[in-house]
Structures are given as C-alpha cells and as structure tokens.
Design an enzyme around this catalytic site. Structure first.
Site, PDB file in Angstrom:
ATOM      1  CD  GLN A  67       4.346   2.499  -8.529  1.00 19.40           C
ATOM      2  OE1 GLN A  67       4.966   2.557 -10.163  1.00 19.40           O
ATOM      3  NE2 GLN A  67       3.975   0.566  -8.227  1.00 19.40           N
ATOM      4  CG  HIS A 125      -1.632   1.293   1.544  1.00 17.48           C
ATOM      5  ND1 HIS A 125      -2.749   1.304   0.695  1.00 17.48           N
ATOM      6  CD2 HIS A 125      -1.488   2.770   2.464  1.00 17.48           C
ATOM      7  CE1 HIS A 125      -3.378   2.140   0.752  1.00 17.48           C
ATOM      8  NE2 HIS A 125      -2.883   2.880   1.406  1.00 17.48           N
TER       9      HIS A 125
END
Ligand code: GRF
Length: 212
Positions: A183, A121
């Site tokens: 990311q 998440h």
C-alpha cells in the site's frame, strides 16, 4: 504508416478531464489522490456500494460530493452498473478510477467509458488476479510481488498495464505486513497515474499503454 495512428487515446486531448473514484472500503488510495494537488481538483465524485465505507468520510472531509449505489437495491449486475454509470456521468466525470471497489461492473459500463476506467491491484499482474492476491502470493512463496495499475477490460484484473512497482517479500511477512508495504507503493503510484490520466497522457495501444 505512422505508429501513432494505431494508438487509442485514453483521455480527451483538449484538456484535463474530471474523474469519479469508486471505493468500497477504507479509501487510503482515494486519500492519496485527495492529497495530490494535481488530482484533487479533478475528483468530481466519490461513489461507493457500501454506505459505511470510510472512503465516503474521506470525501466528505475533503468537500468532494459522494454517493452510495447499494448493490442490494438492484436486481442484477447490469442494473447496478447502469446506476453507477448514470451517477458518474451526472457528476461530469469522463474517467473512472477504481480504488478498492469490490464489485465487478458489467461490460455495458465499459462501453460508456471506453479506455477510461483504471484499477489498482496488489500484485504484479498477471500473477494472482482476484480478491486474495496478497494471501496467494505469500502462499505461493514468491520472493517479489507488487502493485499494478491497469485499464479495465471485460475480464477481472486483465486489462492493459499502465505501471507496476515491485515489492520484496520478507521471510517473516504476514498478509498484513506485506499488504502494508504494497500500500505504501500504491499511494505513490496511483496518484501519479491518475495525474497522467486526467491530463490525457495515457495512450492504449493494443496490450500496451504508452505514456506521453
Ligand atoms: C488496495 O490494496 C488495492 O490494491 C485493492 O484494494 C485495496 C484498496 O485499499 N484493489 P484502500 O481502500 O484504498 O485502502
């Protein structure tokens, strides 16, 4: 009493387990796992709810079996979840890695893979659960956000936390720039957690996860 008796082993003790990776979108986290030589041989299936998911192309390029279970082919969450679980089991996978999988699985799915489902998440949970974590972190004005890998329980983005990495929010960040830096950290963290999961080195102890 020995504290270890209170631990629930999150993977089999006898040796490495195979995993299924579930992804709805671009699959950059899947790619990071494919690129990890300790993880790649243990991915028995890539499954998506969307036939156009780039993650399926990544699986194909790596020679990993892939499967689409379309949400629209099922009457409700329960029947969708049964179909996903059946495909995971048929692949031989004993663990499940959610990597940008945008469907919430039914509790019956978790019953079939107890302490065997991981999720990633893009925030430091419990802050900003849900589908708009990066937008909400920016809107709230936090100075630090990050990434969380956690075991999945019956609540969304709620289960025992395995690992987190903090990411600083910059003054000129957009959702895109901040998500891109998150990311970068995801692609380091998730394969490392997956490797430990495959090797049976993660123990769930109440809300805590112990690395062995
Ligand atoms: C990641 O940012 C992850 O945290 C969230 O969905 C995104 C998936 O990205 N759950 P990708 O498909 O792996 O590129």
């Amino acid at each position: 009493m020995d504290g270890a008796l209170h631990c629930r082993r999150a993977s089999v003790p006898e040796g490495p387990i195979d995993i299924a990776v579930l992804a709805s979108g671009s699959g950059t986290n899947l790619q990071a796992m494919i690129d990890n030589p300790a993880v790649r041989p243990h991915i028995s299936l890539v499954l998506s709810d969307r036939s156009g998911a780039l993650a399926l192309d990544r699986a194909g390029a790596a020679g990993i079996p892939s499967q689409v279970v379309a949400w629209s082919d099922h009457a409700d969450r329960d029947s969708f979840s049964v179909a996903v679980a059946d495909n995971v089991e048929a692949s031989g996978a004993k663990g499940v890695i959610l990597a940008g999988f945008m469907r919430v699985l039914a509790p019956s799915f978790l019953d079939r893979f107890p302490d065997r489902v991981l999720n990633i998440h893009p925030s430091l949970l419990p802050a900003f659960p849900g589908a708009h974590a990066v937008e909400q972190a920016l809107a709230h004005g936090v100075k630090v956000t990050g990434v969380t890998v956690h075991f999945v329980d019956e609540q969304v983005d709620d289960g025992p936390i395995v690992a987190q990495i903090a990411v600083r929010v910059l003054a000129d960040d957009t959702v895109e720039s901040l998500h891109a830096r998150i990311q970068v950290e995801e692609h380091v963290l998730y394969p490392a957690v997956a490797e430990a999961f495959i090797e049976g080195r993660l123990m769930v102890e109440g809300r805590d996860v112990v690395w062995r």
